[in-house]
Design an enzyme around this catalytic site. Structure first.
Site, PDB file in Angstrom:
ATOM      1  N   VAL A  30       0.683  -1.119   0.056  1.00 34.10           N
ATOM      2  CA  VAL A  30       0.039   0.062   0.048  1.00 34.10           C
ATOM      3  C   VAL A  30       0.805   1.225  -0.048  1.00 34.10           C
ATOM      4  CG1 VAL A  30      -1.812   1.111   1.105  1.00 34.10           C
ATOM      5  CG2 VAL A  30      -1.573  -1.110   1.415  1.00 34.10           C
ATOM      6  N   HIS A  31       0.778   2.024  -0.962  1.00 35.92           N
ATOM      7  CA  HIS A  31       1.613   3.383  -1.146  1.00 35.92           C
ATOM      8  C   HIS A  31       1.161   4.544  -1.544  1.00 35.92           C
ATOM      9  CE1 HIS A  31       2.434   1.971  -5.280  1.00 35.92           C
ATOM     10  NE2 HIS A  31       2.881   2.982  -5.542  1.00 35.92           N
ATOM     11  N   ARG A  32       0.012   4.379  -2.300  1.00 40.70           N
ATOM     12  CA  ARG A  32      -0.691   5.410  -3.006  1.00 40.70           C
ATOM     13  C   ARG A  32      -0.921   6.615  -2.134  1.00 40.70           C
ATOM     14  NH1 ARG A  32      -1.089   4.918  -8.405  1.00 40.70           N
ATOM     15  NH2 ARG A  32      -2.707   6.648  -8.300  1.00 40.70           N
TER      16      ARG A  32
ATOM     17  N   ASP B 282      -2.168  -1.671  -4.466  1.00 40.22           N
ATOM     18  CA  ASP B 282      -2.360  -0.445  -5.283  1.00 40.22           C
ATOM     19  C   ASP B 282      -1.833  -0.058  -6.207  1.00 40.22           C
ATOM     20  OD1 ASP B 282      -0.524   0.680  -3.569  1.00 40.22           O
ATOM     21  OD2 ASP B 282      -1.984   2.024  -2.383  1.00 40.22           O
TER      22      ASP B 282
END
Length: 431
Positions: free
Chosen positions: A200-202, A274
């Protein structure tokens, strides 16, 4: 020829192009990803030379400052060295800035992975894709859908080339062998098919405390161990928002190199991410993926059954559990070719770059009076279907808010580079 990159995905996807260009590839790193775990180590892992030019104090700046800084400093480098061609990849700020700087100086631009569209103007990447689409002289489209997007926007057909996506050869080149993959899983205490791998990084997922908390909570409730190589931004936000208890329900580890990530993905039962790149990589690894987004610019992975979209929140858990409960899914995916090409995209792109460089006219903009580039064997056509030892694991465990303390920070400070970083002088020898 200058090859400009600034993020981990760009390094991975341009590695084959850089190797193919050999000594003619002059690599420029914008510094958009300044953390060694996200970009620096990947050069070594992929056998790439160190960049000849590095721009400092760019990573972590607000977007308007980052873009203006990169355009100006890349422009200085290009003005001094006058490369015949500038190559950019994808939809990052680095790619958009380099395309603008090159175009304003009359230097030809090749866009790798051209034509992707989400039609969501709230995504910075969508704006970058569209800006580069206006400026590029050669568009290397990964899929027939990307070709159609470019043609619909009025790009001349002879400037569009269906090359396939370089992700195919990137995965095949970086995926460790069976013994090394097994060693990676043992190092993390995992068994094949017995865990979920998540990323998860967005910003739209990490910068909203309610959304990030919902995603982490759904991951923790899947009923299988969930390994989460945590992005520095995600770790900072989780600590800032007090989400340490949710992270405690996951196997949180430091970011891993590309080969290690592929080994983990190959051994996972399910991927949840994501990331745009993981949407492509899952089709090579034949793994099911839940995409934690409301839309995507890579619909091919969904159309071919490799991935499903899930809005951040309860839908993540619903979609993930459905895939985990499908007994025939793994066999179906194993029999399907990747929709992203045949593993020869880098060769096609290198041929196009060399052909364009031979025709380049220095210091003047070549407009409609010059015909588009064509390289032998590279033309819009249907592509056939495709037929390293990773770094050791970082021990997992606990709550990164306490085991790896991160102070609450503002959105800008969360990813700002060290103050001592300074710009490297740019010279003609650099490019």
């Amino acid at each position: 020829m200058a090859v400009v990159l600034g993020t981990r995905p760009e390094v991975v996807k341009l590695a084959g192009v850089i190797h193919g260009l050999g000594a003619d590839a002059q690599v420029v790193h914008t510094g958009q990803h300044y953390d060694d775990s996200l970009s620096g180590g990947i050069f070594r892992g992929l056998g790439l030379p160190d960049p000849q030019v590095r721009i400092r104090r760019v990573g972590g700046l607000p977007r308007v400052e980052q873009m203006s800084s990169m355009i100006g400093r890349l422009g200085q480098a290009f003005e001094t060295a006058r490369p015949a061609v500038v190559v950019v990849q994808g939809d990052t700020n680095s790619a958009s800035a380099a395309a603008q700087a090159a175009h304003y100086l009359g230097i030809q631009v090749v866009h790798v992975e051209a034509g992707l569209r989400s039609y969501d103007r709230s995504m910075p990447e969508e704006i970058n894709r569209r800006v580069i689409g206006v400026l590029a002289d050669v568009h290397c489209a990964p899929t027939a859908g990307a070709v159609a997007h470019l043609r619909a926007e009025g790009v001349e057909p002879d400037r569009i080339h269906l090359t396939g996506n370089t992700v195919i050869e990137a995965v095949l080149a970086s995926l460790p062998g069976p013994a090394s993959r097994a060693a990676v899983l043992r190092g993390y205490g995992l068994s094949p098919g017995g865990f979920v791998l998540a990323t998860v990084h967005r910003p739209e997922n990490t910068d909203d405390p309610e959304r990030l908390g919902a995603i982490l909570g759904e991951l923790a409730g899947l009923g299988l161990p969930v390994l989460l190589p945590i992005h520095p931004r995600t770790a900072a936000r989780a600590c800032q928002y007090g989400l340490g208890p949710l992270l405690a329900g996951l196997r949180v580890v430091e970011p891993v190199d590309h080969a290690t990530f592929l080994a983990l993905a190959h051994g996972a039962r399910l991927l949840v991410s994501d990331s745009g790149g993981v949407q492509e990589e899952c089709t090579v690894l034949k793994k099911p993926l839940v995409v934690v987004r409301n839309n995507t610019e890579r619909p091919e992975a969904m159309t071919d059954g490799f991935a499903v979209l899930a809005s951040p929140g309860p839908e993540v858990g619903v979609r993930a559990r459905a895939m985990l409960a499908d007994p025939g899914l793994a066999a179906r995916l194993a029999a399907r070719p990747s929709p992203f090409g045949d593993g020869r995209a880098s060769d096609r792109i290198v041929a196009l770059i060399r052909a364009l460089a031979e025709r380049a006219v220095p210091r003047t903009r070549r407009d409609s009076e010059h015909s588009a580039v064509a390289a032998p064997g590279v033309r819009p056509a249907t592509l056939p279907s495709p037929a390293a030892v990773p770094a050791g694991p970082t021990p997992s465990g606990g709550d990164p808010c306490t085991d790896h303390p991160t102070q609450p920070v503002s959105p800008v400070e969360a990813s700002s580079p060290p103050r001592e970083a300074a710009a490297m002088p740019l010279s003609s020898s650099s490019l």
